[in-house]
Structure formats: structure tokens, C-alpha cells
Enzyme design. Structure first.
Site, short mmCIF file in Angstrom:
data_model
loop_
_atom_site.label_atom_id
_atom_site.label_comp_id
_atom_site.label_asym_id
_atom_site.label_seq_id
_atom_site.Cartn_x
_atom_site.Cartn_y
_atom_site.Cartn_z
N HIS A 38 0.82 -1.22 0.00
CA HIS A 38 0.00 0.00 0.00
C HIS A 38 0.85 1.26 0.00
O HIS A 38 1.96 1.27 0.52
CB HIS A 38 -0.91 0.02 1.24
CG HIS A 38 -2.23 -0.64 1.02
ND1 HIS A 38 -3.43 0.00 1.25
CD2 HIS A 38 -2.54 -1.88 0.56
CE1 HIS A 38 -4.42 -0.82 0.97
NE2 HIS A 38 -3.92 -1.97 0.55
N GLU A 107 -6.23 -0.76 -6.30
CA GLU A 107 -7.21 0.14 -5.72
C GLU A 107 -6.79 1.58 -5.99
O GLU A 107 -5.61 1.91 -5.91
CB GLU A 107 -7.34 -0.06 -4.20
CG GLU A 107 -7.81 -1.43 -3.79
CD GLU A 107 -6.64 -2.34 -3.44
OE1 GLU A 107 -5.56 -1.83 -3.06
OE2 GLU A 107 -6.81 -3.56 -3.58
#
Length: 321
Positions: A38, A107
Site C-alpha cells: 500500500h 485500488e
């Protein structure tokens, strides 16, 4: 026997702590580990987002047995696929063949940082398929020149290749991604215990391949404290991937989850210290057909107690599945 894994959750701990956690997981007897990749945490309360590949390199040197895996890397926007191929090959060498490359279509939360907008899901799948082809060609040792709809590659070659390339896993959430994974992946990845996902993966060429799931848990001798922590840091997980893939920032997730209750979190995340609650949650994945389940202990500061409990109570109970 279902294999039980440990998750290095980069959104909830710093890099040195994450390496210490996976060392503890190896000592506790977990069968494998996975690592999120991330740039942003889901919620600000999680508080971290170190570079996953640097963490994995350190973990490869600090451990000796436990397998490592990205869960998952998006090789299409923030990273170019030739870079992902180089990182994965290097990590396979550093770990002595213990690495698996988990990939997904990504994402917005993590990929928006390089600009250029966030493609529609159909385009993201096209990009992922093209990226996987590039990575596989480089793993084969080819000198690659490529002109595609999404990527250009100019005379690329991996100079340090392991004898066995890392197996490639692809994350799925619906029919289109299952079709892609069944055709291209060595294993499938999913974060929901949906049997229909695995059946679709099998129909499209995935029969007999490993299937890796992931389950958030929140161990704490004080169940109320566990539930408070799960709600504070993990209430986003109930939104579903059609939503999770689209929201751009932690603030967006804060707004989207403002009305999620603790009761709703408790319905999906086992909290407390009752071993049977955790076993029941894992059994749901096993019954759906998953061969490996990676557990996520919520709370970066709450790993040591969880690992001790897992070694003495949880893992022995889960071995019986």
C-alpha cells in the site's frame, strides 16, 4: 490440511516492526506469510504505509523458513510491470525460493498517487493481463521488446534470475477476474469465502491450483477492546471490493464507513480470545474450498500477544481442520 498464514499488514505497522512480526510468526509456526502493498492506509487510525518490497527484502534475510508473498501488488499503474518482474526475481533469490508474486488490478487508494486518473474496471483487467504477460516473459529469461495497448517495453531483460521463477497469484472478486486468473495464474487469491469464485476459477483453467484466502481477526483477552480496535481500524472491510477499489483516500474511507456499527463489524470479524470463534471463521473459508488462509491480526501494537496465543492455542486448534 489447510495451511494457515500470517499477514504483514503494512497499513498498521512500521517497517522494522513488520520484520519483527514475521520473525515471530515463523517462530510461532505459521505455514506462510503474506504482505500488503500500500501507499496509503485504509483509515488514518491505522497510521502506516512503508514500502512493501523493502520490507520483504529485509524479511527474506531475517527469516529462514516461512514463505513470503505479496497480497497483492498492482503491476499496472504505480509500478511498471518490468519493475515488478525485477523486484520479484530478486526477492525469490534473496529468500532462497520462498516467494510468491500475488498480483491484482489495484485500488484507487494506492494508485492515484502517480496521477493520470483511475481506469474503469474493464481497462484495469486489460492492463493486468498485459502486465502478467510481460512479467512471465521476463521470468522466462527473454530479452523483451513489446508494444501493447497499455505498455511499451524496450530491450528489457532480467540479469539475475532464480532457477525457479516465483509462482504468480491473481486476486479475484468476480467472473471477469476469475476468467483472467484461471488463464494466467498459478494460484488464486480472494478475500471473501465465496465458493462461487473458486468454481469460476476452476471453470476457466484453475482446477487443482492453490487458492489463498485472507481473514481479519482481532485477538485480545478483553473482547470489548478487541471490538473497539476492529471497528476503529478495519470497519472499511465490509464495504466490498466494488467500493474499496474506487475510493481515493483514507478520508474517503472515513466518510464511507461513518455509519458502520460495532455490531456489523462483530458479524464479520472474530474478536476476543475464544478460540472456537476464530476456528469457525477459518472453517468458512476451508468449506468454500480454500487451501490456504492468511490471518490478519488487527492492530500493529497487538502482535506479540497474538503470536504467543496463536502458537499455544489457535494454531493447534486450526490444525484439526
Amino acid at each position: 490440511m489447510v495451511r494457515i498464514g500470517y499477514t504483514m499488514m503494512t497499513e498498521q505497522a512500521g517497517p522494522r516492526e513488520l520484520v519483527g512480526h514475521v520473525v515471530g510468526a515463523e517462530e510461532a509456526g505459521f505455514d506462510f506469510s503474506v504482505t500488503s502493498d500500500h501507499y496509503f492506509p485504509w483509515l488514518a487510525s491505522q497510521g502506516h504505509a512503508p514500502n512493501a518490497w523493502a520490507v520483504l527484502g529485509a524479511a527474506a534475510q531475517a527469516t529462514s523458513r516461512i514463505p513470503l508473498m505479496t497480497y497483492v501488488t498492482c503491476p499496472t499503474v504505480r509500478y511498471h510491470p518490468v519493475l515488478v518482474a525485477q523486484q520479484a526475481a530478486t526477492l525469490q533469490l534473496l529468500s532462497g525460493g520462498r516467494f510468491r508474486l500475488g498480483l491484482g488490478s489495484g485500488e484507487n487508494l494506492n494508485e492515484h498517487v502517480v496521477g493520470g486518473g483511475w481506469p474503469a474496471v474493464s481497462v484495469r483487467h486489460e492492463m493486468l493481463a498485459e502486465a502478467v504477460g510481460i512479467i512471465q516473459a521476463l521470468f522466462d529469461g527473454r530479452t523483451l521488446n513489446h508494444r501493447g495497448p497499455h505498455y511499451d517495453v524496450e530491450h528489457a531483460r532480467l540479469w539475475d534470475l532464480p532457477d525457479e521463477p516465483p509462482p504468480i497469484g491473481i486476486a479475484v472478486s468476480g467472473e471477469d477476474s476469475c476468467r483472467l486468473a484461471g488463464r494466467l495464474a498459478d494460484l488464486v487469491i480472494a478475500v471473501e469465502p465465496k465458493k462461487e469464485l473458486l468454481e469460476s476459477f476452476d471453470r476457466h483453467g484453475g482446477a487443482g491450483k492453490p487458492r489463498v484466502g485472507q481473514l481479519p481477526v482481532c485477538y485480545d483477552p478483553d473482547r470489548d477492546a478487541a471490538l473497539d480496535r476492529a471497528h476503529d481500524q478495519f470497519r472499511w472491510s465490509g464495504l466490498g471490493w466494488p467500493v474499496n477499489a474506487e475510493l481515493p483516500t483514507d478520508v474517503s474511507f472515513e466518510v464511507a464507513t461513518r455509519y458502520v456499527t460495532k455490531e456489523q463489524v462483530a458479524d464479520s470479524i472474530p474478536c476476543g480470545a475464544k478460540t472456537e470463534d476464530f476456528v469457525d471463521a477459518v472453517r468458512e473459508y476451508a468449506d468454500a474450498g480454500f487451501t490456504e488462509i492468511a490471518l490478519v491480526q488487527i492492530g500493529g501494537d497487538h502482535q506479540a500477544g497474538y503470536l504467543r496465543w496463536a502458537e499455544k492455542e489457535l494454531l493447534p486448534a486450526l490444525r484439526e481442520l
